[in-house]
Design a protein around this motif. Structure first.
Motif, PDB file in Angstrom:
ATOM      1  N   GLN A   3       5.794 -21.477 -16.374  1.00 43.54           N
ATOM      2  CA  GLN A   3       6.151 -20.477 -15.361  1.00 43.54           C
ATOM      3  C   GLN A   3       5.801 -19.068 -15.822  1.00 43.54           C
ATOM      4  O   GLN A   3       5.269 -18.269 -15.053  1.00 43.54           O
ATOM      5  N   GLU A   4       6.076 -18.758 -17.081  1.00 40.30           N
ATOM      6  CA  GLU A   4       5.722 -17.438 -17.617  1.00 40.30           C
ATOM      7  C   GLU A   4       4.208 -17.241 -17.575  1.00 40.30           C
ATOM      8  O   GLU A   4       3.729 -16.156 -17.253  1.00 40.30           O
ATOM      9  N   PHE A   5       3.467 -18.309 -17.894  1.00 39.74           N
ATOM     10  CA  PHE A   5       2.013 -18.243 -17.876  1.00 39.74           C
ATOM     11  C   PHE A   5       1.501 -18.002 -16.464  1.00 39.74           C
ATOM     12  O   PHE A   5       0.610 -17.182 -16.247  1.00 39.74           O
TER      13      PHE A   5
ATOM     14  N   VAL B 154      -0.127 -22.629  -8.961  1.00 38.61           N
ATOM     15  CA  VAL B 154       0.181 -23.899  -9.623  1.00 38.61           C
ATOM     16  C   VAL B 154      -0.969 -24.891  -9.440  1.00 38.61           C
ATOM     17  O   VAL B 154      -1.397 -25.534 -10.404  1.00 38.61           O
ATOM     18  N   HIS B 155      -1.476 -25.015  -8.216  1.00 39.11           N
ATOM     19  CA  HIS B 155      -2.555 -25.971  -7.937  1.00 39.11           C
ATOM     20  C   HIS B 155      -3.794 -25.659  -8.778  1.00 39.11           C
ATOM     21  O   HIS B 155      -4.415 -26.572  -9.336  1.00 39.11           O
ATOM     22  N   THR B 156      -4.143 -24.391  -8.880  1.00 41.09           N
ATOM     23  CA  THR B 156      -5.312 -23.989  -9.664  1.00 41.09           C
ATOM     24  C   THR B 156      -5.090 -24.313 -11.131  1.00 41.09           C
ATOM     25  O   THR B 156      -5.984 -24.845 -11.800  1.00 41.09           O
ATOM     26  N   LEU B 157      -3.900 -24.023 -11.645  1.00 40.88           N
ATOM     27  CA  LEU B 157      -3.594 -24.332 -13.041  1.00 40.88           C
ATOM     28  C   LEU B 157      -3.730 -25.825 -13.294  1.00 40.88           C
ATOM     29  O   LEU B 157      -4.347 -26.237 -14.281  1.00 40.88           O
ATOM     30  N   GLU B 158      -3.176 -26.638 -12.418  1.00 41.57           N
ATOM     31  CA  GLU B 158      -3.251 -28.090 -12.595  1.00 41.57           C
ATOM     32  C   GLU B 158      -4.706 -28.557 -12.616  1.00 41.57           C
ATOM     33  O   GLU B 158      -5.085 -29.399 -13.431  1.00 41.57           O
ATOM     34  N   LEU B 159      -5.517 -28.009 -11.750  1.00 42.40           N
ATOM     35  CA  LEU B 159      -6.937 -28.360 -11.693  1.00 42.40           C
ATOM     36  C   LEU B 159      -7.649 -27.950 -12.981  1.00 42.40           C
ATOM     37  O   LEU B 159      -8.412 -28.737 -13.552  1.00 42.40           O
TER      38      LEU B 159
END
Length: 96
Positions: free
Chosen positions: A7-9, A17-22
């Motif tokens: 969350q901090e990142f 969130v979706h972009t991070l997961e990808l």
């Protein structure tokens, strides 16, 4: 080095969130895995900005970004190896 929670990142990097997961799936970002979950560094935040610049300013597609990141990682690895070699040589030259 400071370690950020997911969350901090997300807050610090501005990623969704979706972009991070990808990006994690593509291994563009590889956080440190801890018992409390993944931990991200300031280097990871800088890498996000670099990826965003590649996409926005250079028009790099996902395949191109993967290649560019791989080459950048190799370059940094070579720099670390060269620095270690320099240190080893300097140590050998020191009078005892």
């Amino acid at each position: 080095m400071m370690r950020l929670t997911k969350q901090e990142f997300l807050t610090s990097s501005g990623l969704q969130v979706h972009t991070l997961e990808l990006w994690l799936e593509q291994e563009w970002l590889v956080p440190e895995e801890t018992s409390a979950g993944p931990r991200f560094s300031e280097i990871d935040v800088a890498r996000v900005h670099f990826i965003q610049e590649l996409k926005r300013d250079l028009g790099a597609n996902d395949e191109g970004i993967g290649v560019i990141l791989h080459l950048v990682d190799q370059l940094h690895g070579m720099r670390r190896a060269l620095e270690q070699l320099r240190n080893d040589i300097a140590d050998l030259r020191k009078p005892e």
